[in-house]
Design a protein around this motif. Structure first.
Motif, mmCIF file in Angstrom:
data_model
loop_
_atom_site.group_PDB
_atom_site.id
_atom_site.type_symbol
_atom_site.label_atom_id
_atom_site.label_comp_id
_atom_site.label_asym_id
_atom_site.label_seq_id
_atom_site.Cartn_x
_atom_site.Cartn_y
_atom_site.Cartn_z
ATOM 1 N N GLY A 189 0.785 -1.088 0.067
ATOM 2 C CA GLY A 189 0.107 -0.135 0.021
ATOM 3 C C GLY A 189 0.945 1.296 -0.169
ATOM 4 O O GLY A 189 1.927 1.354 0.145
ATOM 5 N N THR A 190 0.285 2.379 -0.087
ATOM 6 C CA THR A 190 0.833 3.614 -0.199
ATOM 7 C C THR A 190 0.470 4.447 1.003
ATOM 8 O O THR A 190 -0.850 4.650 1.224
ATOM 9 N N ILE A 191 1.346 5.278 1.523
ATOM 10 C CA ILE A 191 0.909 6.150 2.589
ATOM 11 C C ILE A 191 1.550 7.515 2.243
ATOM 12 O O ILE A 191 2.812 7.587 2.069
ATOM 13 N N SER A 243 -0.673 15.842 8.142
ATOM 14 C CA SER A 243 -1.673 14.628 8.008
ATOM 15 C C SER A 243 -1.031 13.219 7.464
ATOM 16 O O SER A 243 0.069 13.332 6.809
ATOM 17 N N VAL A 244 -1.568 12.165 7.910
ATOM 18 C CA VAL A 244 -1.126 10.713 7.525
ATOM 19 C C VAL A 244 -2.141 10.066 6.842
ATOM 20 O O VAL A 244 -3.218 9.812 7.524
ATOM 21 N N GLN A 245 -2.000 9.817 5.698
ATOM 22 C CA GLN A 245 -3.233 9.171 4.777
ATOM 23 C C GLN A 245 -2.738 8.032 4.402
ATOM 24 O O GLN A 245 -1.561 7.646 4.051
ATOM 25 N N THR A 272 -7.523 9.156 6.902
ATOM 26 C CA THR A 272 -6.621 10.349 7.054
ATOM 27 C C THR A 272 -6.702 11.075 8.282
ATOM 28 O O THR A 272 -7.666 11.225 8.549
ATOM 29 N N PHE A 273 -5.694 11.027 8.921
ATOM 30 C CA PHE A 273 -5.781 11.471 10.394
ATOM 31 C C PHE A 273 -5.054 12.856 10.362
ATOM 32 O O PHE A 273 -3.660 12.876 9.523
ATOM 33 N N THR A 274 -5.258 13.962 10.481
ATOM 34 C CA THR A 274 -4.857 15.433 10.363
ATOM 35 C C THR A 274 -4.664 16.011 11.851
ATOM 36 O O THR A 274 -5.697 16.010 12.539
ATOM 37 N N VAL A 275 -3.513 16.382 12.002
ATOM 38 C CA VAL A 275 -3.226 16.962 13.368
ATOM 39 C C VAL A 275 -3.037 18.617 13.122
ATOM 40 O O VAL A 275 -2.206 18.988 12.227
#
Ligand code: ADP
Length: 255
Positions: free
Chosen positions: A170-172, A186-188, A249-252
């Motif tokens: 997979g791709t991050i 963000s980490v998607q 997607t986690f965004t801080v």
């Protein structure tokens, strides 16, 4: 009339104080309940791997050790369970350190790109083991104020989850940008995604969408609770967007 008016003005602050006291007592009770639940959960979570370890050790002592194949298999299980126990204790200590405001380092200016690149380098073995492709996008040098070790822990937990809940190959994508005076990181991932009804509880301690999947991936159920604690230290907000089967997607958002 003067006397009544006088008592009324005196009573008002007393009533307010009483109301405030009741609210504080209610909050204290709630905090106490959360603490009790946490202790009960910790006990349960620690007991599970320990029970498994002592069970397999006993079986080995009872003669299973004589069969080399069974011996290797059981020793592997014991090693996995011991590693889980170690991770659990480490995560519990991190939460307790943050709650007791035990800082690992003094505050500094964090170079976001540098910090994230260091984290990614340290995670190479788990990224490569799943053949994951990492894409990064940093608009320009971005700095945030705070504790670099805590920041790295937060990023590690988000990226580790993205890896754990992605399919092999997979791709991050990790992005950092400045928008309207705030820093968005963000980490998607394009992994398994999270059903919408679970999103509100995701950051609770020991909350997992799929317990067996989390355990298979070596999860403790504390990763996002730690993320939430650290984000609070930075006075940052967290946003989650997710679609089942499509990814998360986690965004801080830092001030
Ligand atoms: P765990 O150790 O179980 O991963 P976390 O607190 O890090 O615990 O996450 C809580 C739960 O949220 C996980 O068990 C998993 O179900 C879900 N989750 C977290 N991150 C992701 C992600 N990137 N993709 C899909 N599910 C996720």
């Amino acid at each position: 009339v003067i006397a009544i008016a006088y008592t009324n003005t005196l009573l008002k602050p007393i009533n307010q104080m009483e109301r405030q006291l009741k609210i504080t007592m209610k909050e204290n009770k709630k905090a106490e309940q959360i603490r009790k639940d946490f202790v009960a959960n910790v006990t349960h979570e620690l007991k599970t791997p320990l029970t498994s370890i002592s069970g397999f050790v006993e079986t080995l002592q009872d003669g299973a050790a004589e069969n080399p194949e069974i011996r290797t298999k059981f020793l592997d299980i014991i090693a996995i369970e011991a590693a889980r126990l170690k991770r659990l204790i480490e995560d519990i200590l991190i939460i307790s350190d943050i709650e007791n405001k035990r800082e690992v380092n003094t505050d500094s200016d964090i170079n976001v790109r540098e910090s994230i690149m260091e984290i990614l380098a340290s995670m190479e073995p788990i990224i490569d083991a799943k053949n994951i492709k990492i894409t990064t996008s940093f608009a320009y040098e971005i700095y945030i104020g705070g504790n670099n070790d805590r920041f790295k822990q937060l990023m590690f937990n988000l990226i580790e989850n993205a890896v754990k809940y992605s399919q092999p190959g997979g791709t991050i994508t990790v992005t950092a940008e400045r928008k309207e005076g705030r820093v968005y990181i963000s980490v998607q991932d394009k992994g398994i995604g999270i059903p919408e009804e679970h999103l509100p509880r995701l950051f609770e301690r020991f909350y997992r969408v799929d317990k067996s999947r989390s355990q298979k991936e070596g999860g403790t159920g504390l990763g996002l609770a730690i993320v939430k604690h650290i984000a609070a230290l930075f006075e940052a907000e967290i946003k989650v967007e997710s679609e089942l089967g499509k990814g998360s997607t986690f965004t801080v958002i830092f001030k």
